[in-house]
Design a protein around this motif. Structure first.
Motif, mmCIF file in Angstrom:
data_model
loop_
_atom_site.group_PDB
_atom_site.id
_atom_site.type_symbol
_atom_site.label_atom_id
_atom_site.label_comp_id
_atom_site.label_asym_id
_atom_site.label_seq_id
_atom_site.Cartn_x
_atom_site.Cartn_y
_atom_site.Cartn_z
ATOM 1 N N ARG A 249 60.461 63.566 6.818
ATOM 2 C CA ARG A 249 60.862 62.527 7.854
ATOM 3 C C ARG A 249 60.114 62.445 9.329
ATOM 4 O O ARG A 249 59.555 63.561 9.698
ATOM 5 C CB ARG A 249 62.278 62.895 8.123
ATOM 6 C CG ARG A 249 63.176 61.655 7.962
ATOM 7 C CD ARG A 249 64.573 61.603 8.029
ATOM 8 N NE ARG A 249 65.264 62.149 6.853
ATOM 9 C CZ ARG A 249 66.319 62.927 6.677
ATOM 10 N NH1 ARG A 249 66.653 63.446 7.727
ATOM 11 N NH2 ARG A 249 66.810 63.222 5.351
ATOM 12 N N HIS A 250 60.066 61.302 9.977
ATOM 13 C CA HIS A 250 59.374 61.464 11.271
ATOM 14 C C HIS A 250 58.128 61.835 11.354
ATOM 15 O O HIS A 250 57.678 62.394 12.259
ATOM 16 C CB HIS A 250 60.253 62.184 12.107
ATOM 17 C CG HIS A 250 61.737 61.784 11.964
ATOM 18 N ND1 HIS A 250 62.283 60.473 12.128
ATOM 19 C CD2 HIS A 250 62.855 62.675 11.811
ATOM 20 C CE1 HIS A 250 63.619 60.566 12.073
ATOM 21 N NE2 HIS A 250 63.945 61.852 11.689
ATOM 22 N N ARG A 251 57.240 61.310 10.332
ATOM 23 C CA ARG A 251 55.702 61.817 10.461
ATOM 24 C C ARG A 251 55.038 60.598 10.572
ATOM 25 O O ARG A 251 55.307 59.597 9.953
ATOM 26 C CB ARG A 251 55.229 62.737 9.228
ATOM 27 C CG ARG A 251 56.147 63.875 8.796
ATOM 28 C CD ARG A 251 55.286 64.767 7.831
ATOM 29 N NE ARG A 251 54.852 64.054 6.738
ATOM 30 C CZ ARG A 251 53.759 64.301 5.908
ATOM 31 N NH1 ARG A 251 53.232 65.336 6.145
ATOM 32 N NH2 ARG A 251 53.622 63.476 4.735
ATOM 33 N N ALA A 252 53.992 60.650 11.167
ATOM 34 C CA ALA A 252 53.042 59.425 11.374
ATOM 35 C C ALA A 252 51.589 60.104 11.149
ATOM 36 O O ALA A 252 51.178 61.182 11.597
ATOM 37 C CB ALA A 252 53.315 58.878 12.583
ATOM 38 N N VAL A 253 50.675 59.088 10.645
ATOM 39 C CA VAL A 253 49.594 59.411 10.637
ATOM 40 C C VAL A 253 48.800 59.100 11.997
ATOM 41 O O VAL A 253 48.948 58.113 12.269
ATOM 42 C CB VAL A 253 48.712 58.735 9.396
ATOM 43 C CG1 VAL A 253 47.314 59.143 9.424
ATOM 44 C CG2 VAL A 253 49.315 59.020 8.189
ATOM 45 N N VAL A 254 48.013 60.011 12.365
ATOM 46 C CA VAL A 254 47.073 59.746 13.620
ATOM 47 C C VAL A 254 45.643 59.916 13.474
ATOM 48 O O VAL A 254 45.385 60.753 12.452
ATOM 49 C CB VAL A 254 47.616 60.751 14.747
ATOM 50 C CG1 VAL A 254 49.036 60.227 15.355
ATOM 51 C CG2 VAL A 254 47.516 62.078 14.531
ATOM 52 N N ALA A 255 45.118 59.244 14.131
ATOM 53 C CA ALA A 255 43.584 59.297 14.205
ATOM 54 C C ALA A 255 42.895 59.828 15.228
ATOM 55 O O ALA A 255 43.145 59.482 16.458
ATOM 56 C CB ALA A 255 42.936 57.817 13.689
ATOM 57 N N LEU A 256 42.190 61.169 14.773
ATOM 58 C CA LEU A 256 41.574 61.671 15.980
ATOM 59 C C LEU A 256 39.970 61.596 15.887
ATOM 60 O O LEU A 256 39.467 61.496 14.696
ATOM 61 C CB LEU A 256 42.016 63.224 16.231
ATOM 62 C CG LEU A 256 43.525 63.425 16.004
ATOM 63 C CD1 LEU A 256 43.677 64.863 15.691
ATOM 64 C CD2 LEU A 256 44.274 62.583 17.022
ATOM 65 N N ASN A 257 39.131 61.771 16.973
ATOM 66 C CA ASN A 257 37.739 61.737 16.935
ATOM 67 C C ASN A 257 37.270 63.098 17.760
ATOM 68 O O ASN A 257 36.864 63.088 18.765
ATOM 69 C CB ASN A 257 37.023 60.658 17.673
ATOM 70 C CG ASN A 257 37.496 59.332 16.868
ATOM 71 O OD1 ASN A 257 38.071 58.570 17.567
ATOM 72 N ND2 ASN A 257 37.400 59.124 15.654
ATOM 73 N N VAL A 258 37.731 64.203 16.907
ATOM 74 C CA VAL A 258 37.417 65.421 17.762
ATOM 75 C C VAL A 258 36.882 66.549 16.780
ATOM 76 O O VAL A 258 36.450 66.341 15.936
ATOM 77 C CB VAL A 258 39.108 65.992 18.012
ATOM 78 C CG1 VAL A 258 39.684 65.238 19.046
ATOM 79 C CG2 VAL A 258 39.533 66.330 16.562
ATOM 80 N N ASP A 259 36.203 67.587 17.586
ATOM 81 C CA ASP A 259 35.680 68.602 16.987
ATOM 82 C C ASP A 259 36.633 69.434 15.933
ATOM 83 O O ASP A 259 37.592 69.860 16.310
ATOM 84 C CB ASP A 259 34.958 69.626 17.933
ATOM 85 C CG ASP A 259 34.246 70.813 17.196
ATOM 86 O OD1 ASP A 259 33.108 70.466 16.734
ATOM 87 O OD2 ASP A 259 34.907 71.763 17.177
#
Lengths: 275, 275, 275, 275
Positions: A249-259
């Motif tokens: 529950r309560h999860r979301a996909v996030v997009a990062l541009n990191v090392d």
């Protein structure tokens, strides 16, 4: 008309279940994307619309196949890491790769308009995919590092190459000749001294590629992530086979541009590889 | 940043080349198409638009992967038969199935509008796919017969079921109850005596499914094929790995809705299984 | 002490069943047999005792695993062909190859004395084995031809080489030098003109290798086979999975030293590949 | 006679290399050993000669295939664990299992006399083998625990069963009936109260099976191992692919009859799973 007399052919199918307890990576690559990008006039060295579209498709895949714990993409490729304990489709390699790649491909057309606007899609794109297994966290991380290092190497090359062509007036073959045998430092120097470009200030989506992970939806920390551009996919009906209901529950996909090569990322996101 | 220290992970990939000299079948199936057809209000028992769209996608696949010698589809599935001597992608199973399924899926969205007009596509569809090998012509033909027999069985059931519901006023569960234990003859009888439907006059695309084969483009015989609805894809740049250049030229994919279980079809089209 | 908490590890085993309807070949090769033959003073260029012992072991294997329809051996290798419809061990490749190779290896020690008499066996031999599948009769026959052609090529070379060394007084490296680049005809000529040896009169077990097949036990034709040396294994309790009871009865394994590349052998023994 | 026209059949072979970085277990099992032990009058419930012979064969295998880091055997089975970094035979599963099983089987006949003296070996034994991969140390240990727990369960049952038959005068079916549904404690109680047998004082080779590991040859600690019977194979020319030369030197295989389920063994022998 009895079906039964032909049904014996089912025995010719094989069960290609992946070895238990290994990380399962599905990597997909655009097929003939050199031509595809020419036909659709992609910007050089990077077309941000195309990269954002790729990320959007990957988000759909991750939201749907929610045993994916992390995904990483750059250029015309994307890698999806299924949790080592996933039970999706009985861990059958063929199911995992075909679901992933077909959803990605149909999403690419489905979302094209959002990113490319009036640029008409001339023909449907194709991707291939493969499954690779990694028995340890170490070799999984090395795999992801390999892809991100590849992103860096290619992007630095392409950035310099197109600077020489677009701003320096060289022909493509002259630019290629100029770059033959150059090291990282040489290319940085060319960019800086000849074109006033500090490579390290180039957009991170170009230099680092795109990493997708799950985050607790209530966390407002998403925006606090330093130096990243973040987009979100909210409240997915994630159907993970290894997480409990409350975890899902309560999860979301996030997009990062990191090392993701160094330790910091993995220290900060220990849940990714957690059992 | 040296890529080489991570590159060892390449050794984790496996080469899943198919056994030489076997027919290679890639079958794809719609994922959760029950829901997909509900959401998009598919007509019952058959939605001709959906079937035609499936056929259109299959044509694209066959035109692109021109070592496919025959394809057969019904409902939300399609099977593609690669020639036993194909050398596409080194016969790698993963490449064959992922290219096939991703091109099919992206085509599905790409061509949606042509077949569904104002019915908006709500979300991108997914398909799974598998590879099955057949060492002999006999078992390959039995495989195709199995799928066509399946088409017949399901279509007769669905036609009768929906007649009972739509015209007979039965609830779905009543219709299901009514059909429990019935044989082919029983269902034909219900259709004929209760609804005046001669099942054998139902459209062949429903009863026989769709078969795609290659035909010489200069042949004008295409339209002479009896009892079939024919569409064509002309003059493809087919890149077959087992045909000579002259054999490749002047071929076109045609769609037939005919019986492929009996001998007639195979007598008439001996080139399909030819070496 | 509950076993159950550990039993999950069973799920790590894979089912490596062979594709149905293919000929299954198990080929075994002696490991480090160069050293093995030195230590046990094998005669050069051929040690008939060793070849007969290999044949004896193969007979045991064939008698035990009676779905083997033909076996062919030469030098330190033997190939066993399981019928394309065999159901032994669920067609699991690992079972087929390990049973075959372990019975062969234990038989080698078991029967050593019968063939080598006072030559003491110094250490137990090792063999490796592999499984290869053939979808058609043609490629199975080509496989067997490949092995027999290999026998011919090696034996002609070795016969000439050892004639030059043993009778011609050349050192091994001189003999090697002398044969560099020679063709079949050249070697025949050296043997004939320098050593009075007609290669075609050399024993057939050396030139043709050993072929094992099943014959009806009541047939007295065994001795009529032209140009062959025949030995027999009588009335085996053969447990074939694809033959009916009456077919299984009254069979015996016979060893032949004949050409299996040409058509004659296969015309004469059509039962070998029969369904 | 050109070999080349047939050589294409080589392409039908598959490379079955094991996934890198996994523990590779080869387990072999006696085929039809119930009959084998009857024919050769094995003592019940355990024949120490047979168990020692099995251990002797396993030592040969381990000495020869020196990337085996630990082996465990009981009854008519033996498991060999190849180091996760082994490069033997390119990690090809077929090579690993067939070398192992064929050397074991030939050794069984070779060493028979040493253990069975005048009991004549009537026919050569057969074993099957399989390969199982384990990605983590944990699941490898659980595998070994599974086999040792199996040893315990079977041995306690057999010890009690044969006490009832041999000393208690029950028929086999009466003994079977008597033991139906009994737990560990029940069987211990039967042994103790009815036959004066303290199960825990039974020989450890029966209760624990046989574990083979490598030890530094110069270490004199071998004899200090508590509660174990130790035999040694000295100074092998071990050809490990993952150890350095100095590590390979001065190693010897030792046989232990100890608990390998608990932590103690693994604490004491951390070199076994070490990288």
């Amino acid at each position: 008309m009895a079906n039964s007399k032909f049904e014996y052919v089912r025995s010719y199918e094989v069960n290609d279940a992946c070895l238990p307890n290994c990380w399962i990576v599905v990597r997909l690559d655009g097929k003939s994307f050199h031509r595809f990008s020419d036909v659709h006039s992609f910007r050089k060295p990077n077309d941000e619309r195309a990269l954002r579209l790729m990320g959007r498709c990957a988000m759909r895949v991750m939201a749907e196949l929610s045993d994916v714990v992390i995904a990483y993409g750059q250029s015309d490729e994307f890698s999806f890491v299924f949790h080592r304990r996933t039970a999706w489709f009985g861990r059958r390699a063929s199911k995992l790769m075909t679901h992933t790649v077909s959803l990605f491909a149909s999403s690419f057309v489905f979302h094209w308009l959002e990113f490319f606007g009036e640029t008409v899609l001339r023909f449907p794109p194709t991707f291939d995919a493969r499954v690779v297994l990694f028995p340890t966290d170490r070799c999984l991380r090395d795999y992801l590092s390999w892809r991100q290092a590849d992103c860096h190497i290619n992007n630095l090359y392409n950035t310099t190459f197109w600077a020489l062509v677009q701003k320096g007036g060289l022909s493509p073959s002259q630019a290629q000749e100029r770059l033959k045998g150059t090291m990282t430092g040489d290319k940085n120097e060319i960019l800086f001294s000849e074109f006033g470009t500090n490579y390290n200030k180039e957009p991170e989506v170009f230099r680092k590629g795109t990493t997708l992970i799950w985050q607790k939806a209530e966390k407002k920390t998403v925006t606090q992530l330093p130096k990243t551009q973040v987009s979100r996919l909210d409240e997915l009906g994630s159907a993970s086979t290894y997480l409990s209901k409350s975890q899902k529950r309560h999860r979301a996909v996030v997009a990062l541009n990191v090392d993701i090569i160094g330790e910091d990322f993995w220290q900060e996101h220990q849940e990714i590889l957690a059992d």
